[in-house]
Each structure stands twice: as C-alpha cells, then as structure tokens.
Design a protein around this motif. Structure first.
Motif, short mmCIF file in Angstrom:
data_model
loop_
_atom_site.label_atom_id
_atom_site.label_comp_id
_atom_site.label_asym_id
_atom_site.label_seq_id
_atom_site.Cartn_x
_atom_site.Cartn_y
_atom_site.Cartn_z
N UNK A 33 40.80 62.65 -86.09
CA UNK A 33 40.10 63.73 -86.77
C UNK A 33 39.26 64.52 -85.76
N UNK A 34 38.79 63.84 -84.73
CA UNK A 34 37.93 64.51 -83.74
C UNK A 34 38.64 65.66 -83.04
N UNK A 35 39.94 65.57 -82.83
CA UNK A 35 40.68 66.69 -82.23
C UNK A 35 40.79 67.85 -83.21
N UNK A 36 40.80 67.53 -84.50
CA UNK A 36 40.82 68.61 -85.51
C UNK A 36 39.54 69.44 -85.46
N UNK A 37 38.43 68.81 -85.02
CA UNK A 37 37.18 69.57 -84.92
C UNK A 37 37.38 70.81 -84.03
N UNK A 38 38.28 70.70 -83.03
CA UNK A 38 38.59 71.84 -82.17
C UNK A 38 39.79 72.64 -82.69
N UNK A 39 40.79 71.94 -83.19
CA UNK A 39 42.00 72.66 -83.64
C UNK A 39 41.70 73.61 -84.80
N UNK A 40 40.83 73.19 -85.68
CA UNK A 40 40.50 74.05 -86.83
C UNK A 40 39.97 75.40 -86.35
N UNK A 41 38.87 75.43 -85.56
CA UNK A 41 38.40 76.75 -85.12
C UNK A 41 39.39 77.49 -84.23
N UNK A 42 40.06 76.80 -83.33
CA UNK A 42 41.00 77.49 -82.43
C UNK A 42 42.10 78.20 -83.21
N UNK A 43 42.56 77.59 -84.28
CA UNK A 43 43.67 78.15 -85.04
C UNK A 43 43.24 79.06 -86.18
N UNK A 44 42.02 78.85 -86.67
CA UNK A 44 41.63 79.60 -87.87
C UNK A 44 40.59 80.68 -87.62
N UNK A 45 39.82 80.57 -86.52
CA UNK A 45 38.80 81.59 -86.25
C UNK A 45 39.44 82.79 -85.56
N UNK A 46 40.18 83.55 -86.35
CA UNK A 46 40.97 84.63 -85.75
C UNK A 46 40.75 85.96 -86.46
N UNK A 47 39.96 85.96 -87.53
CA UNK A 47 39.68 87.21 -88.24
C UNK A 47 38.29 87.68 -87.86
N UNK A 48 37.30 87.34 -88.69
CA UNK A 48 35.90 87.71 -88.41
C UNK A 48 35.32 86.82 -87.30
N UNK A 49 36.04 85.74 -86.97
CA UNK A 49 35.55 84.72 -86.03
C UNK A 49 34.24 84.09 -86.49
N UNK A 50 34.09 84.03 -87.83
CA UNK A 50 32.91 83.36 -88.40
C UNK A 50 33.36 82.28 -89.36
N UNK A 51 32.63 81.16 -89.38
CA UNK A 51 32.97 80.09 -90.32
C UNK A 51 31.69 79.49 -90.88
N UNK A 52 31.77 79.04 -92.14
CA UNK A 52 30.65 78.33 -92.77
C UNK A 52 30.88 76.83 -92.72
N UNK A 53 29.82 76.09 -92.44
CA UNK A 53 29.89 74.63 -92.41
C UNK A 53 28.74 74.05 -93.24
N UNK A 54 29.01 72.92 -93.92
CA UNK A 54 27.94 72.16 -94.55
C UNK A 54 27.69 70.93 -93.67
N UNK A 55 26.42 70.72 -93.34
CA UNK A 55 26.09 69.59 -92.47
C UNK A 55 25.67 68.38 -93.30
N UNK A 56 26.62 67.46 -93.50
CA UNK A 56 26.32 66.26 -94.29
C UNK A 56 26.37 64.99 -93.46
N UNK A 57 26.26 65.13 -92.13
CA UNK A 57 26.18 63.91 -91.34
C UNK A 57 26.76 64.04 -89.95
N UNK A 58 26.89 62.90 -89.29
CA UNK A 58 27.29 62.87 -87.88
C UNK A 58 28.64 63.53 -87.64
N UNK A 59 29.59 63.32 -88.56
CA UNK A 59 30.91 63.92 -88.36
C UNK A 59 30.87 65.43 -88.56
N UNK A 60 30.10 65.87 -89.54
CA UNK A 60 29.93 67.32 -89.71
C UNK A 60 29.32 67.93 -88.46
N UNK A 61 28.31 67.26 -87.92
CA UNK A 61 27.63 67.80 -86.73
C UNK A 61 28.58 67.95 -85.56
N UNK A 62 29.45 66.97 -85.42
CA UNK A 62 30.43 67.07 -84.32
C UNK A 62 31.39 68.22 -84.56
#
Ligand SMILES: *Cc1c(COP(=O)(O)O)cnc(C)c1O
Length: 360
Positions: free
Chosen positions: A76-105
């Motif tokens: 899952x830790x590699x997805x932390x990078x794959x998600x933004x690399x593949x999806x941050x392609x429009x406004x280049x903005x994303x919303x996150x909810x911080x519910x713990x250590x994995x969210x923070x990473x």
C-alpha cells in the motif's frame, strides 16, 4: 506446537483451509509437476491462476466492468506515490482526511506531486475517532479525495463516505477490504496490501475506474504507471505469483462461505463479543469513539502498564499471540480479520473475564 490464535495486525492469520490446500499443492500444482513458485508467469497454468483470482474477486466484490483489477507489488505504501503521480493531472490538487499514521504517510507522499488540502484530522485525540467532514472545506476542482477507510493502528473506520460530488474517492482499504460489503461504484480507486485480509505479503490489489488510468504526470516511472500494468493484465513484469495464487484461494474461501455479506455478519458477531465486554467491564477500556469502531482492529487498555504486560504475557501462554498494541497507542490491540475464527474471539473474551476476576 498447536496453531495459535494470532491477533497480529499484519501479516496476519490465513484461513486454515487455504493453508492446507497450499500445502497439498506445494510441490505439484494440479499435475504440472511443479510448485506454483517454480512456474513461469507466462505459462497457461499460471495464466489460469491469475485469471481465476481476478474473476473470483470481481464476483465477491461485485466489481463493475468499467473498473480494472491490478495485482501489483510495493505494498500500500507504494500506492501513496502512485495515486498522486497518476491522478494529480488536472488541477493538481487533492483532498485528504488525516485519520492516522497511514494517512499521514499518504499525505506526505502526495505533497511531492501537487497541492494537498487536509480537510479534517483527528490527531488532537490520538486518532481515536473519525473527524466530522464539512463539505464547504472540500476543494471543488480536486483531482481526488483520499481516505483511509479503516485505521489499523487506532481501530477506527469510516461508516459513511463524504459527499464529494464528482470528485473520485480514493480509499486505502488495506485493513478492511473484503470484511464488509462496499459499493465499488462509489470509489475511483480502492487499494490494499494483501497481508491483512487477502493473503501473503507481496501483492497489492488496486481496483481502479478505467477513466482514471490514462494520463500520469510526465515524471512517473514506467513501473508506477497504472497504464503499464493495466495494458498488460498485471504481467508487464513478473507479478508476485505465489501471493496471487494464495489470495485467489482466499477469494474462493470467501465465496464458499457465502460471500462478503456472510463474512460481514461473522465479523460483526466477532467484534460485538469484544465491544460488549469492553462496555461492561470495570477493568478493561476500549479506546475508540463508539460510533467509529472498527470491525477488524480493536484496541483496549488496562489501568496500568504492568497489567497490560501481564495480560499480554498470560494470553500468549494460552495460545493467543500478538495482542500488544501499537507503540503510539499502548495497551492491547486485537486484530480479528476474516480468518480469525469465532472460537478465537470467544477464547480471548473468556480470558479477559478471567483476568478481570483475578485482578479486582
Ligand atoms: C498496513 C497498512 C499499510 C501499509 O501497507 P504496506 O503493504 O506494508 O505498504 C497502509 N495502509 C494501511 C491502512 C495499512 O493497514
């Protein structure tokens, strides 16, 4: 030594039926004269294994045709990078909810590739609850909205999805995938490392809506593009063959038990046994807001560190292992994934009662 009840947060228990089947097939899979480990991923026998695993997963999760299922590596830790690399392609903005250590990473990684808006956090109370979400704070033109659906360390889970309009929801489901029914249509991407509820470590399952696959940032390495893997049926390079094989048997096991609805009932029954006891106990205390309690990871504490240590030791002597809580929470954590039998949970609760009786 007999098998123990393993309450580990991950890697964790696998169904005994699956382990026994794997053991029978260890040296000679289906008359191929070889182990799945020794098999070319390009062979017909292996193609059948990966195809069947995908088909069964699609069936039990009811995955619509316009979603791809990918079997990747890197956790899952590699997805932390794959998600933004593949999806941050429009406004280049994303919303996150911080519910713990994995969210923070996940947040830290996304910040390298675009603008991250943390719309809510429960860090003020050591992540013991899921924060209220206010639609007004969401980024209207965000490329996606990220949540950690179940928080493995703290034992919280989202019971309700945020109202994000057309923004795709991306969920890290590492510790609750396959534990309860979800409507895949409500998500843009679901990802999960296998080692909590699906199989051995080494394979990461990504379920992604097809329109989100296409257009990664230019700097994205070939191996981190969803398109690379999607175009080649997860066979661009050697996939984690053995982990996929075992995960496929776990999907089959769920199907034979009656599907995810049936598993969910079992999980609710198991969790209720522990939560009901925690709510009635004068000695043990649950650490999570009642409305946000996880079905999979249940942290609890005793009044002193000495009692916590004593409980963990005595439980291990009785064949219940890995009950020590995460260092940031302390106390105990019982991870009761799909493969933990009801008897294991009953045995734990019986021991908690006995421990309370002896420590009044
Ligand atoms: C375990 C876990 C991870 C990390 O998974 P890896 O496969 O080890 O990278 C990420 N998110 C959640 C919610 C987890 O439980």
């Amino acid at each position: 030594m007999n098998r123990v009840y393993n309450f580990s947060a991950g890697p964790s228990m696998l169904p005994i039926e699956v382990l026994e089947k794997a053991s029978k097939e260890m040296t000679n899979y289906n008359n191929t004269g070889m182990s799945v480990m020794e098999m070319s991923h390009r062979s017909a026998a292996y193609q059948d294994i990966i195809d069947t695993a995908e088909k069964t997963l699609r069936e039990i999760m009811n995955i619509p045709d316009n979603y791809k299922v990918l079997f990747l590596q890197g956790g899952a830790s590699t997805q932390f990078a794959m998600i933004p690399l593949n999806l941050l392609t429009g406004s280049k903005k994303a919303d996150y909810v911080n519910t713990g250590a994995w969210s923070k990473k996940a947040i830290a990684e996304a910040k390298k590739y675009g603008e991250v808006n943390v719309v809510a956090s429960s860090e003020d109370k050591t992540f013991t609850y899921i924060p209220e979400l206010d639609k007004e704070t969401f980024t209207k033109d965000a490329d996606y909205f990220h949540i950690t659906s179940n928080n493995t360390i703290y034992g919280t889970k989202f019971n309700e999805l945020p109202d994000v309009g057309d923004v795709p929801i991306v969920a890290d489901m590492s510790s609750n995938i396959l534990s309860e029914e979800v409507d895949v249509n409500k998500y843009g991407v679901i990802y999960a490392g296998a080692q909590k509820n699906m199989g051995p470590a080494g394979v990461t399952v990504v379920i992604i809506r097809e329109d989100l696959i296409g257009d990664p940032q230019d700097i994205t390495p070939t191996m981190l593009k969803y398109k690379t893997h999607s175009d080649k049926g997860s066979m661009f390079n050697t996939p984690p063959t053995y982990s996929i094989y075992v995960a496929g048997m776990v999907f089959e096991w769920i199907k034979e038990l009656g599907g995810i609805g049936a598993i969910q009932k079992r999980n609710e029954e198991k969790a209720k046994l522990i939560y009901d006891y925690l709510d009635s106990s004068k000695l043990f205390k649950g650490t999570v807001a009642q409305k946000d309690r996880s079905l999979m990871n249940i942290p609890f504490v005793l009044p002193t560190d000495e009692l916590n240590a004593e409980f963990i030791k005595e439980a291990a002597d009785r064949g219940m292992v890995n009950l020590k809580g995460h260092r940031t929470v302390g106390g105990m954590r019982a991870s009761i994934y799909n493969a933990m039998p009801l008897e294991g949970v009953k045995k734990l609760v019986d021991f908690m009662k006995e421990f309370e009786e002896n420590n009044k």
